[in-house]
Write a protein that holds these residues in place. Structure first.
Motif, PDB file in Angstrom:
ATOM      1  N   ALA A 174      72.653  21.632  47.934  1.00  0.00           N
ATOM      2  CA  ALA A 174      73.981  21.056  47.673  1.00  0.00           C
ATOM      3  C   ALA A 174      74.708  20.786  48.985  1.00  0.00           C
ATOM      4  O   ALA A 174      75.338  19.738  49.162  1.00  0.00           O
ATOM      5  CB  ALA A 174      74.796  22.004  46.797  1.00  0.00           C
ATOM      6  N   VAL A 175      74.619  21.723  49.921  1.00  0.00           N
ATOM      7  CA  VAL A 175      75.283  21.524  51.220  1.00  0.00           C
ATOM      8  C   VAL A 175      74.681  20.311  51.925  1.00  0.00           C
ATOM      9  O   VAL A 175      75.391  19.425  52.419  1.00  0.00           O
ATOM     10  CB  VAL A 175      75.146  22.783  52.097  1.00  0.00           C
ATOM     11  N   ARG A 176      73.345  20.258  51.929  1.00  0.00           N
ATOM     12  CA  ARG A 176      72.697  19.149  52.666  1.00  0.00           C
ATOM     13  C   ARG A 176      72.961  17.804  52.002  1.00  0.00           C
ATOM     14  O   ARG A 176      72.946  16.773  52.676  1.00  0.00           O
ATOM     15  CB  ARG A 176      71.189  19.405  52.754  1.00  0.00           C
ATOM     16  N   SER A 177      73.202  17.811  50.691  1.00  0.00           N
ATOM     17  CA  SER A 177      73.461  16.525  50.040  1.00  0.00           C
ATOM     18  C   SER A 177      74.810  15.963  50.489  1.00  0.00           C
ATOM     19  O   SER A 177      75.071  14.776  50.364  1.00  0.00           O
ATOM     20  CB  SER A 177      73.417  16.665  48.517  1.00  0.00           C
ATOM     21  N   ILE A 178      75.681  16.816  51.026  1.00  0.00           N
ATOM     22  CA  ILE A 178      76.975  16.334  51.529  1.00  0.00           C
ATOM     23  C   ILE A 178      76.925  16.157  53.040  1.00  0.00           C
ATOM     24  O   ILE A 178      77.461  15.217  53.593  1.00  0.00           O
ATOM     25  CB  ILE A 178      78.098  17.340  51.199  1.00  0.00           C
ATOM     26  N   ASP A 179      76.329  17.133  53.708  1.00  0.00           N
ATOM     27  CA  ASP A 179      76.417  17.155  55.170  1.00  0.00           C
ATOM     28  C   ASP A 179      75.060  17.477  55.784  1.00  0.00           C
ATOM     29  O   ASP A 179      74.584  18.600  55.671  1.00  0.00           O
ATOM     30  CB  ASP A 179      77.442  18.224  55.594  1.00  0.00           C
ATOM     31  N   ARG A 180      74.487  16.511  56.470  1.00  0.00           N
ATOM     32  CA  ARG A 180      73.215  16.739  57.152  1.00  0.00           C
ATOM     33  C   ARG A 180      73.440  16.991  58.639  1.00  0.00           C
ATOM     34  O   ARG A 180      72.493  17.157  59.398  1.00  0.00           O
ATOM     35  CB  ARG A 180      72.290  15.533  56.974  1.00  0.00           C
ATOM     36  N   SER A 181      74.697  16.999  59.058  1.00  0.00           N
ATOM     37  CA  SER A 181      74.949  17.080  60.497  1.00  0.00           C
ATOM     38  C   SER A 181      75.069  18.524  60.992  1.00  0.00           C
ATOM     39  O   SER A 181      75.180  18.745  62.188  1.00  0.00           O
ATOM     40  CB  SER A 181      76.227  16.320  60.849  1.00  0.00           C
ATOM     41  N   ARG A 182      75.075  19.485  60.083  1.00  0.00           N
ATOM     42  CA  ARG A 182      75.179  20.882  60.528  1.00  0.00           C
ATOM     43  C   ARG A 182      74.060  21.697  59.912  1.00  0.00           C
ATOM     44  O   ARG A 182      73.709  21.490  58.738  1.00  0.00           O
ATOM     45  CB  ARG A 182      76.500  21.516  60.080  1.00  0.00           C
TER      46      ARG A 182
END
Ligand code: ADA
Length: 564
Positions: free
Chosen positions: A393-401
């Motif tokens: 879920a986190v990666r689906s929003i933010d791949r930069s961290r």
């Protein structure tokens, strides 16, 4: 004045201050069933503030009603920004329900119509009674006190007629000054203008898909963000009668070949786990306390803060952006084992709060790591599957961290492959005082850490991942000095942290160290009566009033030597 984003065209009012208050007691009905019309407000409480941090209600569990009278134009469109509350809340406007809040510590925004008349009543009912079904994210076994109150600032905005901005996201994919701006314009599409760093907004060619838009820009003079030079940029967007100002930094954070790279260069993280807590005010901190804590962390030579164990205040993160701290932000969780993790409501709320955290904090350059579910049941499939879902879920929003998780099962976890950074909590020489004939089992520290590093290097899939020792520490009662340098003395803690810091300095394989913990914090003694004297977690390098213990100078000496 307020946390970013800012809305220069809106009438934004802080509702912080004195609110009317009524304590409805431990036997009050379920929040949803409380008849609000008959509540008699007979005293005042501060907002932000926790009623059970106030002497009169210390230690009590029940329902508190907070009421504030607000002026707002008839039928205006309003937006309420609530920085965070706990354990759960019911929010009403002129006796109409606007929302339930089941995400402790999370910032939530609510939009609604002011209705007729000029004078209105905002009522927030707070329940601090633990209940496995009603408060699945906050349990009484957590090792930090669950306060009842409005933890963080409350703001009311009057939305303009026509279109208005929702949160806007700024991505800086590299260090060239290329900026990707995306967001939602409620009521859009509409012509957009943008200006960077205070310059007059000019029309931009925003690509709209319904109400969501995106456009790219190139900054002429991009100044990079780093702990040494925390340069910040702003973008001002205008559409219709609304404007929004978002602040951001240009920096990259990545993992490569066992290293954490900030702006392409390896960095080692050295710092503390920090609870947002004060002995008098609980989690209702303020600017003065935050600035003091960050000054102390700077003095200690820290570049890193693990914001344990819940979403951070936006105001605090704004400060971290400005001062150049690197922050691990994580959603609320503590020792939730497979039994808890099997509950569908718990899983749903974990996802909701984690997504909310990532979306809320996305523009903070200080936030370099996302985490969740401290010390969970990652040794069982039911727990591991939740961790995987959260990571996805986190990666689906933010791949930069990078994404990480603090495990207490570094040798048994079956989920380590799911994370970009391996993080482990370990207390050798403290809880593992197996060898009781040795009153100062400090030699267990390097031995235990060696075993962990050997395990990580022995597994192909883990070998290239950066590693953070996300918790390690020993308790010391402030003022308890002891020539024998035994357990609970400031001396033992100082020797303990000295051993840990020496190990960290001589083992580059550890990319980060977050000592447990910055300051002592209130907790419960019940389940761990001998381990929590005073019902505090006493492993702070400072006590709860931020008075330094002996370990302070020891850690400072080591962290300062890492700074260059
Ligand atoms: C755990 C936990 C911390 C704290 C610590 C301790 O690792 O993550 O919140 O409880 O142990 O002091 O034992």
């Amino acid at each position: 004045m307020y946390a970013y984003p800012q809305f220069p065209c809106r009438n934004v009012r802080s509702l912080d201050g004195f609110w009317e208050f009524a304590y409805l007691g431990a036997d009050a009905p379920q929040l949803e069933e409380i008849p609000v019309r008959t509540i008699v407000f007979d005293e005042l409480m501060a907002v932000p503030g926790c009623f059970d941090a106030a002497p009169k209600y210390a230690g009590m569990r029940g329902v508190g009603a907070y009421r504030c009278i607000v002026e707002a134009p008839a039928n205006a469109k309003l937006r309420l920004r609530l920085g965070g509350l706990g354990l759960r809340g019911r929010i009403l406007w002129d006796e109409n329900d606007i929302a339930r809040n089941e995400l402790p510590y999370s910032q939530q925004c609510y939009e609604f119509n002011a209705g007729p008349g000029l004078t209105h009543e905002l009522l927030i009912l707070i329940d601090n009674r633990f209940h496995p079904v009603d408060t699945p994210l906050f349990h009484p076994f957590y090792d930090f006190y669950g306060y009842g109150g409005i933890y963080r600032s409350v703001e009311l905005e009057t939305l303009p007629e026509g279109v208005h901005f929702e949160r806007v996201r700024i991505d800086t994919p590299d260090l060239s000054g290329r900026v990707v701006v995306s967001g939602k314009l409620s009521g859009g599409p509409a012509p957009l203008s943008a200006g960077f760093d205070g310059s007059e907004p000019e029309p931009v060619d925003g690509h709209f898909d319904g109400e969501t838009f995106t456009f790219e820009a190139q900054l002429d003079t991009p100044a990079l963000w780093s702990p040494d030079s925390p340069n910040l940029h702003t973008v001002t967007l205008q559409a219709g009668n609304d404007a929004i100002v978002e602040r951001f930094g240009i920096r990259t954070i990545a993992c490569s070949r066992g290293q954490i790279l900030l702006n392409g260069r390896p960095i080692r993280l050295a710092g503390y786990n920090r609870h947002d807590t004060h002995p008098q005010f609980g989690p209702a901190m303020n600017d003065e306390l935050w600035i003091e804590d960050l000054q102390i962390l700077r003095d200690l030579g820290c570049n890193f803060i693990r914001g344990c164990h819940y979403p951070q205040s936006q105001r605090f993160l704004d400060l971290c952006d400005q001062l150049g701290f690197l922050v691990w932000e994580e959603s609320l969780g503590w020792g939730d084992d497979a039994n808890v993790q099997a509950d569908p409501k718990f899983r749903r709320l974990q996802l909701e709060q984690t997504v909310n955290m990532v979306e809320t904090s996305i523009n903070h350059p200080s936030v370099i790591l996302w985490g969740f579910m401290n010390e969970s049941g990652d040794d069982k499939e039911v727990g591991a599957s939740l961790l995987r879902e959260l990571a996805a879920a986190v990666r689906s929003i933010d791949r930069s961290r990078p994404v990480t998780n603090a495990t207490m099962h570094i040798h048994e976890s079956i989920a380590l492959d799911a994370f970009d950074v391996i993080s482990f909590n370990h207390y050798p020489g403290w809880y593992e005082q197996g060898n009781l004939s040795d009153p100062r089992p400090l030699d267990r520290i390097p031995a235990a850490l060696d075993r962990v590093l050997a395990k990580l290097d022995g597994q192909e899939i883990l070998r290239d991942k950066p590693v953070i020792l996300s918790e390690i520490g020993a308790g010391a009662i402030y003022g308890w000095r002891d020539r024998v340098r035994g357990i609970w003395s400031e001396e033992y803690q100082a020797d303990y942290l000295d051993t840990v810091c020496r190990y960290f300095k001589s083992h580059d394989r550890l990319n980060g160290l977050a000592l447990w913990q910055f300051s002592d914090g209130r907790t419960y003694a019940a389940a761990n009566v001998l381990g929590r004297p005073r019902a505090f977690n006493n492993k702070g390098t400072l006590d709860e009033y931020r008075r330094p213990k002996l370990a302070y100078e020891v850690v400072k000496h080591h962290f300062k030597s890492l700074e260059s």
